[in-house]
Design an enzyme around this catalytic site. Structure first.
Site, PDB file in Angstrom:
ATOM      1  N   THR A  42       0.869  -1.188   0.000  1.00 28.44           N
ATOM      2  CA  THR A  42       0.000   0.000   0.000  1.00 28.44           C
ATOM      3  C   THR A  42       0.900   1.230   0.000  1.00 28.44           C
ATOM      4  O   THR A  42       2.128   1.099  -0.009  1.00 28.44           O
ATOM      5  CB  THR A  42      -0.875   0.032   1.272  1.00 28.44           C
ATOM      6  OG1 THR A  42      -0.044   0.362   2.392  1.00 28.44           O
ATOM      7  CG2 THR A  42      -1.557  -1.297   1.539  1.00 28.44           C
ATOM      8  N   CYS A  43       0.292   2.421   0.038  1.00 22.71           N
ATOM      9  CA  CYS A  43       1.147   3.611   0.015  1.00 22.71           C
ATOM     10  C   CYS A  43       1.950   3.756   1.315  1.00 22.71           C
ATOM     11  O   CYS A  43       2.949   4.452   1.344  1.00 22.71           O
ATOM     12  CB  CYS A  43       0.313   4.856  -0.257  1.00 22.71           C
ATOM     13  SG  CYS A  43      -1.059   5.025   0.862  1.00 22.71           S
ATOM     14  N   ASN A  44       1.515   3.096   2.361  1.00 25.30           N
ATOM     15  CA  ASN A  44       2.219   3.242   3.642  1.00 25.30           C
ATOM     16  C   ASN A  44       3.035   2.027   4.056  1.00 25.30           C
ATOM     17  O   ASN A  44       3.730   2.086   5.060  1.00 25.30           O
ATOM     18  CB  ASN A  44       1.214   3.548   4.759  1.00 25.30           C
ATOM     19  CG  ASN A  44       0.787   4.988   4.717  1.00 25.30           C
ATOM     20  OD1 ASN A  44       1.545   5.845   4.288  1.00 25.30           O
ATOM     21  ND2 ASN A  44      -0.429   5.262   5.130  1.00 25.30           N
ATOM     22  N   GLU A 112      -8.026   4.288  10.418  1.00 30.90           N
ATOM     23  CA  GLU A 112      -8.517   4.573   9.054  1.00 30.90           C
ATOM     24  C   GLU A 112      -9.096   3.295   8.433  1.00 30.90           C
ATOM     25  O   GLU A 112      -8.572   2.199   8.680  1.00 30.90           O
ATOM     26  CB  GLU A 112      -7.403   5.198   8.203  1.00 30.90           C
ATOM     27  CG  GLU A 112      -6.107   4.389   8.153  1.00 30.90           C
ATOM     28  CD  GLU A 112      -6.011   3.512   6.946  1.00 30.90           C
ATOM     29  OE1 GLU A 112      -6.947   3.519   6.145  1.00 30.90           O
ATOM     30  OE2 GLU A 112      -5.012   2.801   6.818  1.00 30.90           O
ATOM     31  N   GLY A 189     -10.075  25.508  -3.316  1.00 30.59           N
ATOM     32  CA  GLY A 189      -8.875  25.075  -2.608  1.00 30.59           C
ATOM     33  C   GLY A 189      -8.987  23.586  -2.395  1.00 30.59           C
ATOM     34  O   GLY A 189     -10.094  23.039  -2.425  1.00 30.59           O
ATOM     35  N   MET A 191      -8.645  21.768   0.231  1.00 33.20           N
ATOM     36  CA  MET A 191      -9.389  21.356   1.424  1.00 33.20           C
ATOM     37  C   MET A 191     -10.902  21.523   1.205  1.00 33.20           C
ATOM     38  O   MET A 191     -11.689  20.658   1.598  1.00 33.20           O
ATOM     39  CB  MET A 191      -8.950  22.196   2.610  1.00 33.20           C
ATOM     40  CG  MET A 191      -9.198  21.540   3.912  1.00 33.20           C
ATOM     41  SD  MET A 191      -7.724  21.144   4.775  1.00 33.20           S
ATOM     42  CE  MET A 191      -7.211  22.689   5.463  1.00 33.20           C
TER      43      MET A 191
END
Lengths: 434, 260
Positions: A42-44, A112, A189, A191
């Site tokens: 995964t990305c982590n 998460e 933006g 966010m």
């Protein structure tokens, strides 16, 4: 064995990340060194969960797997080497690690929800590649059940910790349903767009975008299936909006108290949720004094997010306890699995003795010996032969300490300290009918 | 079996579960509280009709019986509302109120020693007043929760407990619905009360403290409803009014009734 966001920088994780795990698994798994494997990328994190009969050999094999098979070209110059980044767990620690990962306790953002799906995908890919056997199948099924338990019994994933999700959650504390609500995006933006996305996931359908640059408003409107407007239309748009998200440049507030006051009269006192993500702020602070208006800026949302993160950290202790309990349960199963070959050999040995003695008894019956004597000899023979080896070993113990341990084991194995049952149940015995 | 004691016990259990569900906060406990409340309402109905010898409508004439009936009707109204899952948080107000109503109204559940015939206008008056009282009570409860929820949102203190409460919009909707229907029922109760007085005493106004207090409460609610629908009163003011209105109504109807 693997690396994650704590042990390796992104550049290094990228270097070893893999999309199609099937060919890599085929290279990794064999009959001798690595018997089963699952690859989680995964990305982590990039991790290989493997099942191996000999730990030292498997360790070398996995290390070379990372170096040769997973590495995408020469290692990047990021000030961290593979050996520094790699961690490894074995035995009960490895089990606990898999359960922690699946339960999102080991994630960068505690609790998460994505990681469980990613672990399930990795398991499915390994199953499809044929690299997942009985042990890892059981391990991952147990990990999924543990993750479910953690999610149900703790509040580790209950409250959002990202500013965008916090904004969406606050909206749900104000509005019963987002389906009939209208959002107004002032400026643009990252966010605000993320917050809008989160609200759209909750059912928000109508979106209006007002910007200084019409072209930018139109681009966003087409992306969010909304309508584009000029900033001059703001007073009318405010009267129609239920949620206002602002992120626009400039040192003067774009939304002022008088504008909102007028808008409130035209909207029948429906509540208005204003999310000011601009820095400097885009909304006059006095707007929050108005009844029915709920104004949150970046700091307000950040504080709620931090409070939620703190709540998750408190829940982590309970989640760790669940993981530990489940890991111990799995270890128990694994230990029972290790006893299977011994049990099989023991049964085979007993069966061989029984067959031999039976042959002998049948031969004696044919030579017209008394059936009682034959049965006496048969049962005595079976008992003697079954007990011969253990009794000889017990007598032959020279080391006093080991001898005592063996004696204790024998007493436990044959339940000598328990009351003798009147009739031991036979495995082949069927319950008697009425 | 003493159905009255059982009703009290189940409502008390629902109130404890609802309070724990909000305090911990634990949605499962809130769900369990709603289930317990529904069970309590069933037993309450059985206890009520048993005490009133299965007459429909029950011959309720005294204040305790009316309060117990109001507790039951309020619970039923909530159980209809709770089909919308986001209104489940209201149980934290409704369950303790139901328990208190039954506790206070225990006299109304006690089997009548010598059942007496109650005039039709009196029956209609008590039923309508109880139903109105129940709905205005729910409106007051929704108003109180609205104020709690609003306060936490305005103070930027949103947490798990705010999440366990219904959203502001839903609370305001319940408030508006309950206050409108409740006021209508209360108005009909006043009319039937006058008709009962005419039938009994041959005059329009009995002049009792109960009648005077009830008329004052009705006038206050008339003002609240008018400001809500005609002057477009905001949700916060409406919530404050619902809480204050119910406090006055409870003091007027129940307070006057229990005072010597």
């Amino acid at each position: 064995m693997g690396m994650n966001h704590r042990t390796a920088p992104l550049a290094l994780r990228e270097h070893y990340a893999i999309e199609d795990v099937a060919p890599a698994l085929t290279k990794l798994v064999d009959r001798d060194v690595i018997t089963e494997a699952v690859l989680l990328s995964t990305c982590n994190r990039v991790e290989a969960v493997a099942c191996a009969p000999r730990l030292e050999v498997a360790r070398g094999r996995l290390r070379s797997f990372f170096e040769r098979d997973l590495a995408q070209g020469p290692p990047p110059d990021v000030g961290a080497s593979l050996s520094d980044a790699l961690y490894e767990h074995s035995g009960p620690e490895a089990v606990r690690h898999v359960f922690r990962v699946a339960s999102s306790i080991d994630s960068m953002v505690l609790g998460e929800p994505q990681i469980l799906g990613q672990v399930k995908d990795a398991y499915r890919a390994a199953t499809a590649a044929g690299s997942c056997g009985g042990v890892l199948t059981r391990l991952f099924q147990h990990a999924f059940a543990t993750a479910k338990r953690v999610r149900n019994e703790t509040r580790i994933a209950e409250r959002p910790v990202s500013v965008a999700r916090v904004a969406a959650e606050l909206a749900s504390e104000i509005f019963e349903s987002m389906a009939d609500k209208c959002a107004l995006l002032v400026g643009a933006g990252e966010m605000t767009e993320l917050a809008l996305e989160a609200m759209r996931e909750s059912g928000l359908s109508r979106v209006r975008i007002a910007n200084r640059t019409r072209a930018r408003a139109e681009a966003l409107a087409s992306r969010f299936d909304g309508t584009a407007h000029d900033l001059e239309e703001l007073p009318e748009l405010l009267a129609q909006a239920d949620v206002v998200l602002t992120s626009i440049g400039g040192h003067e507030p774009v939304v002022v108290r008088q504008q909102v006051e007028r808008a409130l009269h035209g909207r029948g006192h429906r509540p208005l949720f204003v999310i000011d993500l601009g820095v400097p702020r885009n909304v006059d602070r006095r707007v929050d004094e108005l009844d029915g208006v709920y104004l949150y800026d970046v700091d307000d949302l950040g504080r709620v997010a931090e409070a939620n993160a703190e709540e998750r950290r408190r829940e982590k202790i309970r989640a760790e306890a669940i993981v530990l309990e489940e890991a111990q349960r799995f270890d128990g199963w694994l230990a029972a699995l290790a006893a299977v070959p011994t049990i099989r050999d023991l049964r085979n040995r007993a069966e061989a003795i029984r067959s031999r003695e039976l042959e002998r008894a049948l031969a004696r019956l044919e030579s017209a010996d008394s059936p009682r004597e034959v049965l006496e000899a048969l049962t005595r023979g079976i008992v003697n032969k079954l007990l011969h080896a253990p009794v000889s070993r017990l007598r032959a113990q020279e080391d006093r300490e080991q001898g005592l341990a063996t004696l204790e084991a024998a007493r436990a194995l044959f339940a000598l300290d328990e009351r003798e049952p009147e009739a031991l149940p036979s495995q082949d015995e069927e319950p008697e009918g009425p | 079996m003493n159905l009255h004691a059982l009703t009290e016990a189940i409502y008390l259990l629902a109130a404890v579960l609802a309070t724990l569900g909000l305090a911990l906060p634990q949605p499962r406990l809130s769900r369990a509280a709603v289930v317990a409340l529904a069970g309590g309402a069933l037993v309450h109905a059985a206890a009520f009709f048993q005490a009133h010898e299965f007459r429909i409508p029950p011959h309720v004439s005294g204040l305790p019986g009316a309060v117990s009936l109001a507790a039951w009707l309020g619970t039923l109204f909530f159980l209809v509302l709770v089909r919308r899952p986001r209104l489940r948080g209201l149980v934290v107000i409704v369950a303790p109120a139901a328990f208190l109503g039954v506790f206070f109204g225990s006299g109304g559940l006690a089997p009548a020693a010598a059942p007496t015939e109650v005039p039709i206008w009196a029956q209609a008056h008590v039923l309508l007043a109880s139903a109105g009282f129940a709905l205005l009570g729910v409106a007051g409860g929704a108003g109180a929760l609205f104020l709690v929820q609003r306060r936490s949102l305005k103070r930027k203190q949103s947490g798990s407990r705010s999440r366990a409460l219904p959203p502001l919009e839903a609370l305001d909707r319940v408030n508006a619905l309950a206050i409108s229907v409740g006021f209508l029922l209360l108005s009909l109760a006043v009319v039937t009360g006058v008709l009962w007085t005419v039938e009994r005493e041959g005059r329009l106004w009995p002049g009792s403290p109960h009648a005077s207090a009830a008329l004052v409460a009705w006038a206050i609610y008339a003002a609240l409803v008018a400001s809500r629908w005609l002057a477009h009163q905001g949700a916060t003011r409406a919530a404050q009014s619902a809480v204050a209105g119910f406090a006055i109504l409870a003091a007027a109807v129940v307070g006057v009734g229990v005072l010597p």
